[in-house]
Design an enzyme around this catalytic site. Structure first.
Site, PDB file in Angstrom:
ATOM      1  N   ASP A 299       3.384   2.979  -7.843  1.00 12.02           N
ATOM      2  CA  ASP A 299       3.782   1.859  -6.974  1.00 12.02           C
ATOM      3  C   ASP A 299       3.987   0.565  -7.754  1.00 12.02           C
ATOM      4  O   ASP A 299       3.982  -0.507  -7.180  1.00 12.02           O
ATOM      5  CB  ASP A 299       2.743   1.643  -5.870  1.00 12.02           C
ATOM      6  CG  ASP A 299       1.520   0.858  -6.321  1.00 12.02           C
ATOM      7  OD1 ASP A 299       1.159   0.928  -7.511  1.00 12.02           O
ATOM      8  OD2 ASP A 299       0.947   0.153  -5.478  1.00 12.02           O
ATOM      9  N   GLU A 300       4.169   0.687  -9.049  1.00 16.45           N
ATOM     10  CA  GLU A 300       4.086  -0.516  -9.867  1.00 16.45           C
ATOM     11  C   GLU A 300       4.998  -0.416 -11.088  1.00 16.45           C
ATOM     12  O   GLU A 300       5.013   0.610 -11.756  1.00 16.45           O
ATOM     13  CB  GLU A 300       2.622  -0.613 -10.302  1.00 16.45           C
ATOM     14  CG  GLU A 300       2.237  -1.803 -11.047  1.00 16.45           C
ATOM     15  CD  GLU A 300       0.726  -1.750 -11.350  1.00 16.45           C
ATOM     16  OE1 GLU A 300       0.010  -0.900 -10.775  1.00 16.45           O
ATOM     17  OE2 GLU A 300       0.295  -2.552 -12.171  1.00 16.45           O
TER      18      GLU A 300
ATOM     19  N   ASP B 279       4.410  -4.601  -7.362  1.00 13.40           N
ATOM     20  CA  ASP B 279       3.361  -3.647  -6.978  1.00 13.40           C
ATOM     21  C   ASP B 279       3.311  -3.581  -5.444  1.00 13.40           C
ATOM     22  O   ASP B 279       3.191  -4.619  -4.780  1.00 13.40           O
ATOM     23  CB  ASP B 279       2.014  -4.119  -7.542  1.00 13.40           C
ATOM     24  CG  ASP B 279       0.912  -3.091  -7.341  1.00 13.40           C
ATOM     25  OD1 ASP B 279       0.290  -2.688  -8.328  1.00 13.40           O
ATOM     26  OD2 ASP B 279       0.669  -2.685  -6.175  1.00 13.40           O
TER      27      ASP B 279
HETATM   28  N1  DCP Z   1      -4.772   5.208  -6.385  1.00 10.21           N
HETATM   29  C1  DCP Z   1      -5.771   6.153  -6.262  1.00 10.21           C
HETATM   30  N2  DCP Z   1      -6.872   6.111  -7.069  1.00 10.21           N
HETATM   31  C2  DCP Z   1      -6.993   5.150  -7.998  1.00 10.21           C
HETATM   32  C3  DCP Z   1      -5.980   4.175  -8.140  1.00 10.21           C
HETATM   33  C4  DCP Z   1      -4.878   4.238  -7.307  1.00 10.21           C
HETATM   34  O1  DCP Z   1      -5.649   7.044  -5.434  1.00 10.21           O
HETATM   35  N3  DCP Z   1      -8.065   5.125  -8.781  1.00 10.21           N
HETATM   36  C5  DCP Z   1      -3.591   5.302  -5.504  1.00 10.21           C
HETATM   37  C6  DCP Z   1      -3.835   4.704  -4.141  1.00 10.21           C
HETATM   38  C7  DCP Z   1      -3.109   3.408  -4.146  1.00 10.21           C
HETATM   39  C8  DCP Z   1      -2.011   3.645  -5.154  1.00 10.21           C
HETATM   40  O2  DCP Z   1      -2.509   4.584  -6.083  1.00 10.21           O
HETATM   41  O3  DCP Z   1      -2.580   3.100  -2.864  1.00 10.21           O
HETATM   42  C9  DCP Z   1      -1.584   2.386  -5.866  1.00 10.21           C
HETATM   43  O4  DCP Z   1      -2.686   1.789  -6.543  1.00 10.21           O
HETATM   44  P1  DCP Z   1      -2.926   0.230  -6.514  1.00 10.21           P
HETATM   45  O5  DCP Z   1      -3.933  -0.065  -7.541  1.00 10.21           O
HETATM   46  O6  DCP Z   1      -1.638  -0.475  -6.607  1.00 10.21           O
HETATM   47  O7  DCP Z   1      -3.634  -0.054  -5.112  1.00 10.21           O
HETATM   48  P2  DCP Z   1      -2.999  -0.325  -3.689  1.00 10.21           P
HETATM   49  O8  DCP Z   1      -1.522  -0.259  -3.730  1.00 10.21           O
HETATM   50  O9  DCP Z   1      -3.675   0.563  -2.706  1.00 10.21           O
HETATM   51  O10 DCP Z   1      -3.488  -1.795  -3.368  1.00 10.21           O
HETATM   52  P3  DCP Z   1      -2.927  -3.169  -3.931  1.00 10.21           P
HETATM   53  O11 DCP Z   1      -2.335  -3.871  -2.757  1.00 10.21           O
HETATM   54  O12 DCP Z   1      -4.131  -3.869  -4.448  1.00 10.21           O
HETATM   55  O13 DCP Z   1      -1.928  -2.883  -4.989  1.00 10.21           O
HETATM   56 MG    MG Z   2      -0.395  -1.391  -5.113  1.00  9.93          MG
HETATM   57 MG    MG Z   3      -0.445  -0.397  -8.371  1.00  6.07          MG
END
Ligand code: DCP
Ligand code: MG
Ligand code: MG
Length: 696
Positions: A310-311, A210
């Site tokens: 991203d995962e 991720d």
């Molecule tokens: N995203 C979004 N709204 C959501 C969930 C996710 O816009 N409800 C988008 C923004 C994030 C991306 O998807 O950057 C990936 O989600 P993640 O849950 O993996 O969150 P992040 O990558 O930002 O943070 P982390 O480091 O916790 O994975």
């Molecule tokens: Mg993420």
């Molecule tokens: Mg993610």
């Protein structure tokens, strides 16, 4: 005062009155205990009912209310409660309490911080016409309409495109389906002999990767000077204030140190971290980075499950010697470095015997780290110590039920049997929780996806005045659906129209500018005899649904069209019942387009007008009209209209009417009339005109 026992045989009303008196006494006692007899009076006369999960938790809110001269009710009652406090409510409660004052917990926190009774206007959770009217008379609210935002008219042809290009939720959902396509393409490119099937997780080594704060990380690639600072991605402008409802989609780990979280409103984040820097979305770059992430993974193994942009999960059992944990660690380290150097974002990873453990291990590794939890012993130890809310897919309500029984960690549930958990949480969740707490995940690695439906739905910015405007909007929406179906190479035969209609007492303008507010959901479906991916055919079906409903266009706040019963469109059969055999071979090749510019649509593989007319003639002469054929003809006429070939539309209709008039069969006349209506409607919408019936 009568005791509770003495009224137990009396009425329920007596019982509740006494119970309330008792709670009031407790409230008052607590109040004096808390402040040595000095009580702030900012909540004097305020009686709150706190419901659901709140942030801060209800115990903290209760303490604040009591400390400031208010009271807290354990039960909801219209006569005793002045304010319902909630962060979120299910639809039925929103409707149930539509005329009551529902505020967010922030109202209580902010009043306490300001030591004054602030107006509720900014803190109303959902607005109904009643509570807006109430506040208007008190002159307390700036009507949300005054906020000026650059949203195109609902019926403008740019609206749908603009909405989707700016909607992050749209990007997130379509990116998953696009990535699944991309992954299957990469699988056949890198592993030509691989046949996708879902894969049991037994004897697997699952790696979960991720990207760290994905959207922010991408923004920082072109803004290296912001590295190490609290940054977030949101639609908001840099000068947005504490009342901003713009949602933060991703925030850097530096911002998280202040308590900022993904999904928070910018206004709240600014309160926690006044120096937070906002950066805009860059959907195109996310798209490229996601594709590259998956390319790197699939290059190594075809066993890759798409989770999100991203995962991903991958099974590396065939890539490393799984008896050596150091080798597993090295493999994952190399993988992470390769992703980092290729897309410029750090990535975290978890390694486990299944998806559950791997995903939970990633949490441990974040940010920019990795965590292996593979041996039986380490899995048991690790899972035991995990709070229940860390279990993926286990919602807040489930955790709350378990917390009420004092279960906080996975290990706390190990003595509970499957049957006991099923009784408490319902059979499905009970069983999942039972296995998850033991680190067991029975799901497969999903490597083959079958799509059941495709939808286009917009619940923001929808304001139409007339059925004609609704029709225009639906046409644009159906075009979007047409694009998506063609991109996915599917056609479908069940069309569903989904509408959100403003509820009777809901405010005309809800708190969120151009949002949908409190609505009733309406949904209606119709079958199409022949699966299609033609937006104009779907549109005409959708309009038949609209015409069968009693709608007040200006109350519509959300519009969606879904197509289901999908099949591979490349397998579409050109089955025009009983007809092809009678096509005259040597008919004259008359150009279809006689006036406007157009490309010529095909009708069952034929472009020659003579052939087309022969097929139609043959059909009109058959004993009864088949729905498959009606749909095909409607679809063809729609295409002609789309290509603006109105002359041939008119010619065909004349031709059909002549044959049918001679036959005088009522069923056929009905079919013709409905086809004619469809045509008129489409010409009206697309060309803003109408066919001259005299000429027919
Ligand atoms: N995203 C979004 N709204 C959501 C969930 C996710 O816009 N409800 C988008 C923004 C994030 C991306 O998807 O950057 C990936 O989600 P993640 O849950 O993996 O969150 P992040 O990558 O930002 O943070 P982390 O480091 O916790 O994975
Ligand atoms: Mg993420
Ligand atoms: Mg993610």
């Amino acid at each position: 005062m009568k005791s509770l026992v003495s009224v137990i045989m009396g009425s329920h009303k007596d019982y509740m009155t006494l119970k309330r008196q008792k709670l009031d006494e407790q409230n008052t006692n607590q109040r004096f205990l808390l402040e040595d007899g000095k009580v702030s009076q900012i909540f004097k006369g305020v009686s709150v009912y706190i419901t659901g999960f709140t942030d801060p938790p209800s115990a903290v809110l209760k303490e604040i209310v009591l400390r400031n001269g208010g009271s807290v009710q354990m039960f909801f009652s219209k006569t005793h409660v002045t304010h319902i406090v909630a962060s979120n409510l299910p639809d039925f409660k929103v409707k149930l309490w539509k005329n009551d004052m529902i505020v967010t917990p922030l109202w209580i926190v902010d009043c306490d911080a300001a030591q004054s009774r602030l107006s509720e206007a900014k803190y109303i959770l959902y607005r109904t016409s009643e509570n807006i009217k109430d506040m208007m008379t008190k002159n307390e609210v700036n009507i949300v309409k005054s906020v000026s935002k650059n949203i195109p008219e609902t019926t403008s042809k740019d609206f749908v495109g603009e909405f989707y290009s700016n909607s992050r939720l749209h990007h997130l959902s379509t990116s998953v389906s696009e990535l699944r396509h991309e992954v299957s393409r990469l699988q056949s490119q890198y592993h030509p002999s691989y046949m996708p099937t879902n894969r049991k997780q037994t004897a697997s080594v699952i790696v979960h990767v991720d990207i760290d704060c994905f959207f922010v990380s991408i923004s920082l690639c072109s803004r290296p000077h912001l590295r190490g600072k609290p940054v977030c991605v949101t639609h908001a402008k840099p000068n947005d204030k504490l009342d901003s409802y713009a949602e933060i989609s991703s925030c850097s780990y530096e911002a998280r140190k202040f308590g900022v979280q993904n999904g928070m409103f910018l206004g709240n984040a600014l309160k926690l971290c006044p120096n937070i820097i906002t950066v805009p979305y860059e959907f195109e770059s996310y798209h490229k980075a996601s594709n590259e992430l998956y390319r790197i993974l699939v290059e190594k193994t075809p066993y890759v499950e798409v989770v999100s942009c991203d995962e991903a999960f991958m099974d590396i059992v065939e890539l490393v010697d799984i008896s050596d944990e150091t080798l597993i660690q090295e493999f994952v380290q190399d993988l992470r470095s390769q992703i980092h150097s290729s897309i410029g974002c750090t990535v975290s990873a978890g390694i486990g015997p299944n998806k559950l453990v791997a995903r939970m291990a990633t949490r441990q590794g974040k940010p920019n780290g990795q965590y292996v939890c593979y041996s039986e012993e380490s899995v048991q130890d690790y899972i035991k110590s995990q709070p229940l809310q860390n279990l993926p897919g286990i919602g807040r309500a489930t955790c709350h039920k378990l917390e009420l029984q004092n279960f906080k960690l996975c290990g706390d549930l190990l003595l509970k049997s499957k049957a006991e958990l099923s009784d408490l949480l319902g059979p499905k969740t009970g069983e999942t929780v039972y296995y998850y707490c033991r680190g067991i995940d029975l799901r497969d690695l999903i490597l083959k996806h079958e799509r059941k439906s495709i939808s286009v739905e917009i619940n923001y910015g929808i304001r139409v005045e007339t059925i004609k405007e609704l029709e225009t909007f639906l046409l644009n929406l159906c075009k979007e659906l047409d694009n998506r179906m063609k991109a996915e190479k599917v056609s479908g035969s069940l069309v569903t129209l989904k509408l959100k209609e403003r509820s009777e007492n809901a405010a005309v303008e809800p708190i969120k500018y151009m949002g949908h507010g409190i609505c009733d959901n309406i949904s209606k479906s119709v079958n199409i005899a022949n699966a299609t991916n033609d937006g104009s055919v779907i549109h005409s079906k959708v309009m038949s649904l609209v015409n069968s409903m009693t709608l007040i266009p200006r109350d519509i706040r959300g519009i969606g069209v879904q197509i289901s019963k999908l099949k591979d469109s490349s397998l579409d059969q050109k089955n025009f019942a009983n007809t092809n055999k009678k096509i005259s071979k040597g008919s004259k090749d008359v150009p279809i387009c006689t006036s406007f510019q157009c490309s010529v649509p095909e009708f069952l593989g034929h472009k020659n007008t003579g052939d087309v007319k022969n097929i139609i003639k043959n059909w009109c002469e058959s004993p009864e009209p088949y729905q498959v054929d009606v749909d095909k003809v409607d679809e063809y006429l729609s295409q002609l209209i789309k290509y603006q070939n109105i002359n041939f539309v008119q010619e065909l209709l004349k031709f059909m009417r002549k044959i049918l008039k001679e036959r005088g069969v009522p069923e056929w006349n009905a079919v013709f009339n409905s086809t004619l209506q469809n045509v008129q409607r489409q010409i009206h919408v697309i060309l803003n005109g109408i066919l001259n019936l005299e000429d027919l």
